[in-house]
Each structure stands twice: as structure tokens, then as C-alpha cells.
Design an enzyme around this catalytic site. Sequence first.
Site, PDB file in Angstrom:
ATOM      1  CB  CYS A 126      -9.238 -27.564 -12.711  1.00  0.00           C
ATOM      2  SG  CYS A 126      -8.342 -26.240 -11.871  1.00  0.00           S
ATOM      3  CG  ASN A 138      -3.597 -23.591 -12.452  1.00  0.00           C
ATOM      4  OD1 ASN A 138      -2.582 -22.992 -12.766  1.00  0.00           O
ATOM      5  ND2 ASN A 138      -3.554 -24.750 -11.833  1.00  0.00           N
ATOM      6  CB  CYS A 186     -10.256 -24.967  -6.619  1.00  0.00           C
ATOM      7  SG  CYS A 186     -10.924 -23.381  -6.074  1.00  0.00           S
ATOM      8  NE  ARG A 187     -12.291 -28.084 -10.372  1.00  0.00           N
ATOM      9  CZ  ARG A 187     -13.061 -28.041 -11.441  1.00  0.00           C
ATOM     10  NH1 ARG A 187     -13.890 -29.040 -11.673  1.00  0.00           N
ATOM     11  NH2 ARG A 187     -13.014 -27.015 -12.263  1.00  0.00           N
ATOM     12  CB  SER A 188      -5.429 -28.343 -11.720  1.00  0.00           C
ATOM     13  OG  SER A 188      -5.454 -26.955 -11.875  1.00  0.00           O
ATOM     14  CG  ASP A 207     -15.605 -25.308  -9.689  1.00  0.00           C
ATOM     15  OD1 ASP A 207     -14.951 -25.000  -8.675  1.00  0.00           O
ATOM     16  OD2 ASP A 207     -15.751 -24.565 -10.671  1.00  0.00           O
TER      17      ASP A 207
HETATM   18  P1  4NP Z   1     -10.940 -24.610 -10.269  1.00  0.00           P
HETATM   19  O1  4NP Z   1     -12.144 -23.784  -9.600  1.00  0.00           O
HETATM   20  O2  4NP Z   1     -11.300 -24.820 -11.709  1.00  0.00           O
HETATM   21  O3  4NP Z   1     -10.938 -25.870  -9.488  1.00  0.00           O
HETATM   22  O4  4NP Z   1      -9.696 -23.784 -10.089  1.00  0.00           O
HETATM   23  C1  4NP Z   1     -12.625 -22.582 -10.114  1.00  0.00           C
HETATM   24  C2  4NP Z   1     -12.064 -21.413  -9.726  1.00  0.00           C
HETATM   25  C3  4NP Z   1     -12.557 -20.226 -10.219  1.00  0.00           C
HETATM   26  C4  4NP Z   1     -13.601 -20.214 -11.087  1.00  0.00           C
HETATM   27  C5  4NP Z   1     -14.179 -21.389 -11.481  1.00  0.00           C
HETATM   28  C6  4NP Z   1     -13.684 -22.586 -10.995  1.00  0.00           C
HETATM   29  N1  4NP Z   1     -14.118 -18.997 -11.565  1.00  0.00           N
HETATM   30  O5  4NP Z   1     -15.102 -19.003 -12.321  1.00  0.00           O
HETATM   31  O6  4NP Z   1     -13.588 -17.939 -11.211  1.00  0.00           O
END
Ligand code: 4NP
Length: 160
Positions: free
Chosen positions: A9, A12, A14-16, A127
Site C-alpha cells: 500500500c 505500510n 494501514c492496509r498492507s 485508504d
Molecule cells: P496505508 O495508509 O497506505 O494503508 O498504510 C496510509 C497511511 C499513511 C499515509 C497515507 C496512507 N500518509 O500519507 O501518511
Amino acid sequence: MPVRVLFVCLGNICRSPVAEGLFQQKVEAAGLGAEIEVDSAGTGGWHVGAPPDARMTATAARHGTDLSRLKARQLTRADLDHFSHVFVMDKANLHDTLYLDPDGDRSTQVRLFREFDPEPGDYQVPDPYYGGDDGFEQVYAMVDRTCDAILERLREAYAI
Ligand code: 4NP
């Protein structure tokens, strides 16, 4: 290990990570821990070394999935040479992952995760980072059922 699975993702956190935690749990429950390697990474580097988002960890824990030992890392070109299957959470991740090897043909190796979701919607995992708590629940549910479908496909493909 013959089958090497990476979830990708943006951050790294939340989703992955929830995909890694859930898939690892399902692999172990199936007795396939020696056959299938599982990992996750983010296309971006902002959160390197950080544990998963506390809201994601809490949601996963409520459902019996432990994410507490995971740490964010950034996807590299070498990951594309190591992992046999790379599942990405959205189309931006797909672009950024393929861009690490612009001259390669990795269209079967690198796939949108929700291509395998029995209810694929728009083929992307939203997200949850900037949304409310129900976003984390929705992500958990779609990742849970999609991980089941991916494990079933891999077991068929590799006869394991
Ligand atoms: P992820 O979510 O891609 O599912 O880990 C996010 C976590 C942080 C950010 C964006 C998406 N960020 O911009 O900090």
C-alpha cells in the site's frame, strides 16, 4: 519458500499490514507456514520503522489478528525480484510498483489485491487513514474475504 507473497500500500501502516497479518494467520491455520512467505511494504517512505496505525491495530485485535510486531518498510526494486506474487491495494500503488521496473513485464506478478475479492467493487481498498473508525472495519472485512480467496487460488495453483 516456493510461494512468496507481498502486500503493498502507500504507507505500510494501514492496509498492507492488515493484509500481511490476516494472510499469515490463514497460512498458518492451513499448515502452510513452510510453503508460503508473507510480507508487506509501502510505496512511500514516510512511516519507515513505525508500527501499524493504532486504529488499524485495534480493529484487527478486536477480530483476533495481531499486528503489534509489524514495522513499516518501503518497497524496493529487489522486492520485485524476490516475491512471486505482489498484491497492491489501489491503482496508485499499482503504478508506483510497476514504475520500479519500467521496462519489465510484471502484469501477472503484480496485481490489484481486490481482483480476487468475490465482491470487488472498484477493485481498490480505500485508504482509511483520513477517515473514521468504520473505514477500518470495512477495510478489515474486505481484506479478510479477499485473503481467503487469494489463499484458495494459490493452493490450487501450487497444489499445496
Ligand atoms: P496505508 O495508509 O497506505 O494503508 O498504510 C496510509 C497511511 C499513511 C499515509 C497515507 C496512507 N500518509 O500519507 O501518511
